[in-house]
Design an enzyme around this catalytic site. Structure first.
Site, short mmCIF file in Angstrom:
data_model
loop_
_atom_site.label_atom_id
_atom_site.label_comp_id
_atom_site.label_asym_id
_atom_site.label_seq_id
_atom_site.Cartn_x
_atom_site.Cartn_y
_atom_site.Cartn_z
N CYS A 93 -4.12 31.43 7.74
CA CYS A 93 -4.00 32.10 9.04
C CYS A 93 -4.85 31.44 10.13
O CYS A 93 -4.40 31.33 11.29
CB CYS A 93 -4.37 33.57 8.91
SG CYS A 93 -5.96 33.90 8.09
N HIS A 146 -7.43 36.41 15.24
CA HIS A 146 -8.40 35.33 15.02
C HIS A 146 -8.61 34.58 16.34
O HIS A 146 -7.66 34.06 16.93
CB HIS A 146 -7.89 34.35 13.97
CG HIS A 146 -7.94 34.87 12.57
ND1 HIS A 146 -8.47 36.10 12.23
CD2 HIS A 146 -7.52 34.30 11.39
CE1 HIS A 146 -8.38 36.26 10.92
NE2 HIS A 146 -7.81 35.19 10.39
#
Length: 412
Positions: A189, A301
């Site tokens: 990710c 993120h």
């Protein structure tokens, strides 16, 4: 399947039956929310551990998504009322995901599926995914187990779907050879989020030589139940096991190309295709240094990136902004329904993007957001990138990969 990727776009059928492995986990749940209103894909089968097998999905899962499970259908909604799937075509009492009976993660339970998505934990994914491939089932995996396999493409769909071209070799080298089965993986990710703007900049300005990336990663990236509250609340954990090495290695495979090996050949003397790890075609070897941190954010993120171009003089910050904003990946022009309408949203405001405000901003988290593009006093350019780690960083990537495979005839 033919020996190479079909060059022309294939019209997808109205109904494509799909399965989900690891359906009760965090990524599996995300697959379900994204597929429940998909125009092509119909959720045909759900697989999970032995303790969940035989139960209705709503009884087996600890549902942690913001969308209520009770309202989710099985997908295949088409583009008009006449294309919508009636409940008589489905495998549950009322056409709801919650009523599906959970199966074991074995190929025999998924024979009616045309492709399968894997949200399995890495601890169990390896043997299970291999068994599905051997059973001639097309599998799109979010797990890490086969990312380093020299015959398995590691695909960020907004960046390198051209790597699907190695699938025929993967099938040919399998014993026995396969006509339909293969594994495609999507990236970690944190790698996914920042490699999209890197790809856009390499496309516009040529090779990148060096990258420094510092991540601030959301707790959802650790799965459920995730990081203990006493470790993360009011705190930052400056370590995520194995994460830095993943970013540094995966970036090279994703941004690199595929070339013919000079030393490895198949039984007919044909050179094997190999991933060049960003070192072919006169490109300089790409050096990546990553530092990873877990922060008390639920989703999203954030990554601070500094980079140096091979090109001298390097592009200006304004040229970089324009190139990022204009970036249009193939999956977008091809018409993959889950691809973002805009791959990279560029912010001019000095304090954006922010996870709370912007993590879902580009097509429900299918794209990324970039801000604070400016000159770097050590390298050339620096910026901040925000990505939805459970969407484009996980399930959404696998779904777009599968859509691309269908449109290109890789999945028949």
């Amino acid at each position: 399947m033919s020996s190479k990727i079909t060059p022309n776009i294939v019209s997808p059928p109205k109904k494509i039956k799909v399965g989900i492995l690891g359906a009760t986990g965090t990524v599996g749940q995300r697959f379900i929310t994204l597929l429940s209103d998909h125009p092509w894909f119909i959720i045909e089968a759900l697989g999970a551990s032995e303790r969940s097998k035989g139960k209705r999905y709503r009884e087996a899962v600890k549902w942690k998504q913001t969308i209520p499970l009770g309202g989710l259908g099985l997908g295949g909604i088409g583009t008009s009322e006449t294309e919508k799937i009636s409940s008589t075509d489905l495998r549950s009492d009322d056409g709801r995901v919650g009523d599906l009976i959970v199966k074991g993660c074995i190929p025999e339970e998924f024979k009616t599926c045309q492709l399968v998505f894997s949200g399995l934990d890495a601890d169990v994914a390896g043997d299970i995914e291999s068994a599905f491939r051997s059973a001639n089932i097309s599998l799109f995996s979010n797990a890490k187990n086969y990312r380093r396999d020299p015959h398995v493409p590691l695909v960020v769909p907004l960046v390198n779907p051209s790597h699907f071209s190695i699938i025929p070799q993967q099938q040919r080298l399998h014993s026995p050879s396969l006509s339909k089965g293969f594994i495609v993986t999507n990236a970690n990710c944190s790698t996914t989020g920042y490699v999209i703007p890197l790809a856009a900049l390499e496309k516009a300005f040529g090779p990148i030589e060096s990258v420094l990336v510092t991540t601030m990663q959301a707790i959802s990236g650790a799965g459920y139940p995730g990081v203990p509250s006493l470790d993360i609340l009011g705190n930052v954990v400056p370590y995520i096991g194995g994460e830095e090495e993943k970013i540094e290695w995966e970036t090279l495979k994703i941004l690199g190309g595929i070339t013919d090996s000079e030393t490895e050949f198949d039984k007919n003397g044909v050179p094997l295709k190999t991933f060049d790890m960003h070192q072919a075609g006169g490109r300089p070897a790409l050096r990546v240094s990553a530092s990873c941190n877990r922060v008390p954010v639920v989703d999203g993120h954030m990554e601070c990136v500094s980079l140096r171009f091979h090109r001298r003089p390097p592009p200006s910050p304004q040229q970089v902004r324009e190139a990022l904003s204009a970036f249009t990946p193939e999956v977008q022009t091809l018409g993959c329904p889950s691809a973002p309408r805009k791959a990279i949203e560029v912010f001019e405001e000095p304090d954006r993007p922010q996870p709370r405000l912007d993590v879902k901003g580009t097509h429900n988290g299918a794209g990324v957001s970039v801000g604070r593009v400016r000159q770097c006093q050590v390298l050339d350019i620096k910026f901040v990138v925000l990505s939805d780690n459970v969407s484009i960083g996980a399930a959404t990537s696998s779904i777009i990969n599968a859509e691309y495979a269908v449109l290109k005839g890789v999945v028949s």
